[in-house]
Design an enzyme around this catalytic site. Sequence first.
Site, PDB file in Angstrom:
ATOM      1  N   PRO A 192       0.892  -1.274  -0.095  1.00  0.00           N
ATOM      2  CG  PRO A 192       0.024  -1.092   2.249  1.00  0.00           C
ATOM      3  CD  PRO A 192       0.649  -2.122   1.300  1.00  0.00           C
ATOM      4  N   GLY A 225       7.037   1.229   3.313  1.00  0.00           N
ATOM      5  CA  GLY A 225       8.344   1.558   2.413  1.00  0.00           C
ATOM      6  C   GLY A 225       8.176   1.296   1.198  1.00  0.00           C
ATOM      7  CB  SER A 226       5.198   1.712  -1.085  1.00  0.00           C
ATOM      8  OG  SER A 226       4.886   2.986  -0.996  1.00  0.00           O
ATOM      9  CB  ALA A 261      12.698   2.914  -0.028  1.00  0.00           C
ATOM     10  CB  ALA A 262      10.039  -1.429  -2.108  1.00  0.00           C
ATOM     11  CG  ASP A 281      11.938   3.146   4.588  1.00  0.00           C
ATOM     12  OD1 ASP A 281      12.192   3.026   5.765  1.00  0.00           O
ATOM     13  OD2 ASP A 281      10.890   3.799   4.226  1.00  0.00           O
TER      14      ASP A 281
END
Length: 326
Positions: free
Chosen positions: A106, A112-113, A115-116, A157
């Site tokens: 989400p 951490g979306s 950074a991912a 992150d």
Amino acid sequence: MKKITASAPGKVILFGEHAVVYGAGAIALAINIRSFAAVHTIPEDHLLIRAQNINLSQKIPLKWESLEQQMNQSKALGPILKCCLQIFEKKMPTTGLMLDLWSDLPIGAGLGSSAATSVAILGALNAFFDLNLSHEIISSLAFQAERLVHGTPSGIDNTVSTHGGAIFFKKGLMKPLKLRSEIPILILNTNIERTTGFWVEQVRKSYREHSQVFANLFQSVDKISQKGRYLLERGNLRELGALMNTNQGILEAMGVSTPELSDIITGVRRLDIYGVKITGAGGGGCIIILCDPRKISDTERQLKQIYDIQQTTLSRKGVKIEKTIS
Ligand code: PMV
């Protein structure tokens, strides 16, 4: 057609959010919920970016000035283009490129979306151009993209997303942790939107006004993270949970737990669990709950009647190539 798909994990912060920005230790776990990036050539002389989760589709001429201009102008494209430009500095593409992005994380929920996504993009481009960049370099390039998202990230992150596993993190220091057992965590998404930048700024303001008080709070969090590291490596979940509750108390003192969050946390604490706290910047987003492994499914069932909740497992893998078509 050459096509590379890469992915990178999201994370939960077990201890140390906010304090880590001021040099305290923190502990983060990469989780098995990931962001993906796929890159392949296209005939036109453009960079075509499609980001499914935010309904974005944008064509940008493959010229340095155009890419840089878009990076500075668009909030959504900024970090994506920052990743691309840092790679193009090393190798400018000679054909058009399509970059497809999607995520199971989400957005803006403390998992951490952003950074991912940056790490997945860098992983895909790294493999696509055969650059052989190390994990350290990928993480440091993702950190530059994170700086566009909120000005003063600690780097936790991008570090955990790149390396995966469980890490102890302090600015300039990353130690992978060896875990004795699985960490049975439930993630409760409050679905209350918030931005990391706003809450980092709130803490900064309070720190300016009450520097000594906040310096002491950060120092206490540092001690919690150090003790947490010890307990985690010994698999003492009950004590870890107690420390999570203490860390939550300090997050409340920092002012990042809103009344809504605190109400949810008080309700969850009545259940037979080890510990519960905010994860990430606070103000909304996700709450993590540490349970006795034998009771986690029961707790999940009870909470599911009211909340958006899921079990998560540790992702030992950080950035990885999912698929290569050459
Ligand atoms: O972006 P979030 O919500 O996962 O928060 C990251 C953790 C903070 O400590 C609040 C900020 C940082 O850069 O460390």
